[in-house]
Design an enzyme around this catalytic site. Structure first.
Site, PDB file in Angstrom:
ATOM      1  N   TYR A  44      -7.898   5.354 -24.086  1.00  0.00           N
ATOM      2  CA  TYR A  44      -6.812   5.492 -23.253  1.00  0.00           C
ATOM      3  C   TYR A  44      -5.410   4.865 -23.641  1.00  0.00           C
ATOM      4  CZ  TYR A  44      -4.786   7.075 -18.583  1.00  0.00           C
ATOM      5  OH  TYR A  44      -4.108   7.690 -17.647  1.00  0.00           O
ATOM      6  N   SER A  64     -14.532   4.337 -24.471  1.00  0.00           N
ATOM      7  CA  SER A  64     -13.709   4.360 -23.518  1.00  0.00           C
ATOM      8  C   SER A  64     -13.243   6.071 -23.015  1.00  0.00           C
ATOM      9  CB  SER A  64     -12.545   3.715 -23.614  1.00  0.00           C
ATOM     10  OG  SER A  64     -11.920   3.479 -22.111  1.00  0.00           O
ATOM     11  N   ASP A  85     -17.797  -4.621 -16.892  1.00  0.00           N
ATOM     12  CA  ASP A  85     -16.529  -3.612 -17.018  1.00  0.00           C
ATOM     13  C   ASP A  85     -16.126  -2.990 -15.970  1.00  0.00           C
ATOM     14  OD1 ASP A  85     -14.944  -1.662 -18.045  1.00  0.00           O
ATOM     15  OD2 ASP A  85     -16.310  -0.755 -19.531  1.00  0.00           O
ATOM     16  N   HIS A 143     -14.787  -4.421 -20.691  1.00  0.00           N
ATOM     17  CA  HIS A 143     -14.619  -3.245 -21.475  1.00  0.00           C
ATOM     18  C   HIS A 143     -14.712  -3.185 -22.662  1.00  0.00           C
ATOM     19  CE1 HIS A 143     -13.659   1.122 -21.070  1.00  0.00           C
ATOM     20  NE2 HIS A 143     -12.363   0.818 -21.603  1.00  0.00           N
TER      21      HIS A 143
END
Length: 331
Positions: free
Chosen positions: A94, A188, A274, A303
């Protein structure tokens, strides 16, 4: 030492789908979306990049994505190549773009054709991007997760996932690539996109989704403390009366709904600390995945997942699954 734990050997709290649902017209929505995209030729273009790299050739790649709009990518190939190459199509995290051409050399160094797809409109948070998103949207929270959330036809990820499917089609046309040995890969956001592709594209060899996002949106909205799920929560705080419509839109882009049709062997990972893509959201996609699957659980990671150790595991997984993919498809 931080280590991966087998999902089957670990208690997994909060495995409820927590309100996630699949709309009745999910399949027809995506069939129509991809049929519309297929009306545009791929218009694949490759331009060699002058580079100081000595063992890898890099090409500035462009193909026609959603609406026939140009999408950029880097194609990296091992310079020493004989037989047709197995290929990895990577989707980035992202806020990231395809980066610089000398970034991200692991997969081509391991002998794969490696296409890194730019994510339209992104590429200014972690790595640079070069693909605009020429579509407006209604009121949205800064970021991408709420752009066009009022309806599935206008939602941002409809365009991105269509681009991602077209990226696989593009790499399969390359003369140097074995079209029967292609694997989508991502972490992700990129992991969520890879899972969507796994449910939409036939004949894939393997799928890798590291700490994937875009999975069980309702649960992610309720658990995440940072990242794109929190953008949706912020939007709902202001637009509380539109919650039902927003969640309906998101259901068309939820990895849980795509993977019910996925058949390629898949490697998932999740991390117990996470707070961007909480582990229970990953469990939802893993549980729903229809094909062969495994999940590595990083007990002490956030993460970042398993880092270099995880990359080493992915290399082993791909070597095993890509080598046998032609046998599976012909059996």
């Amino acid at each position: 030492m931080n280590s991966a734990t087998s999902y089957a050997d670990t208690e997994t709290p909060l495995r409820s789908h927590h309100g996630q649902f699949r709309p009745e017209d999910f399949d027809s929505f995506w069939l129509d979306t991809l049929a519309e995209a297929d009306r545009h030729p791929l218009d694949l273009r490759l331009e060699p990049v002058e580079s100081p790299l000595r063992t890898i050739d890099v090409f500035d790649l462009t193909f026609a994505g959603f609406g026939g709009e140009p999408v950029k990518g880097w194609l990296r190939l091992p310079r020493a190549r004989g037989a047709k190459l197995q290929a990895i199509v990577e989707y980035v995290g992202y806020g990231s773009g395809r980066g610089h051409h000398i970034d991200n050399l692991l997969w081509s160094s391991a002998g794969y054709a490696h296409l890194t797809m730019d994510t339209r409109g992104q590429g200014s948070s972690h790595s640079i991007g070069h693909t605009p998103d020429p579509h407006g949207s209604g009121p949205s929270v800064p970021g991408f997760a709420t752009r066009g959330i009022a309806g599935p036809g206008e939602y941002y990820y409809r365009r991105v996932i269509t681009d991602a499917v077209r990226a696989v089609a593009a790499v399969r046309t390359l003369e140097c690539v074995d079209a029967s040995r292609v694997a989508p890969f991502g972490a992700s956001q990129g992991g969520g996109i890879a899972l969507a592709v796994a449910g939409l594209v036939e004949g894939l060899s393997a799928v890798v989704a590291k700490v994937p996002c875009l999975s069980n949106f309702p649960l992610g909205i309720s658990l995440a403390e940072s990242g794109p799920y929190t953008e949706i929560a912020a939007w709902l705080r202001i637009h509380a009366e539109e919650e039902a419509e927003a969640l309906h839109t998101l259901s068309y882009f939820d990895a849980v709904n795509f993977v019910e049709r996925a058949t390629a062997p898949a490697l998932f990972s999740a991390a117990l600390k996470d707070m961007v893509c909480p582990a229970p959201t990953v469990y939802s996609a893993h549980d729903a995945y229809a094909g062969e699957k495994s999940l590595n659980l990083w007990k002490y990671s956030g993460h970042e997942g398993g880092g270099v150790g995880e990359d080493h595991q992915v290399l082993g997984f791909l070597e095993a699954k890509m080598a046998t993919s032609s046998d599976r498809s012909s059996g």
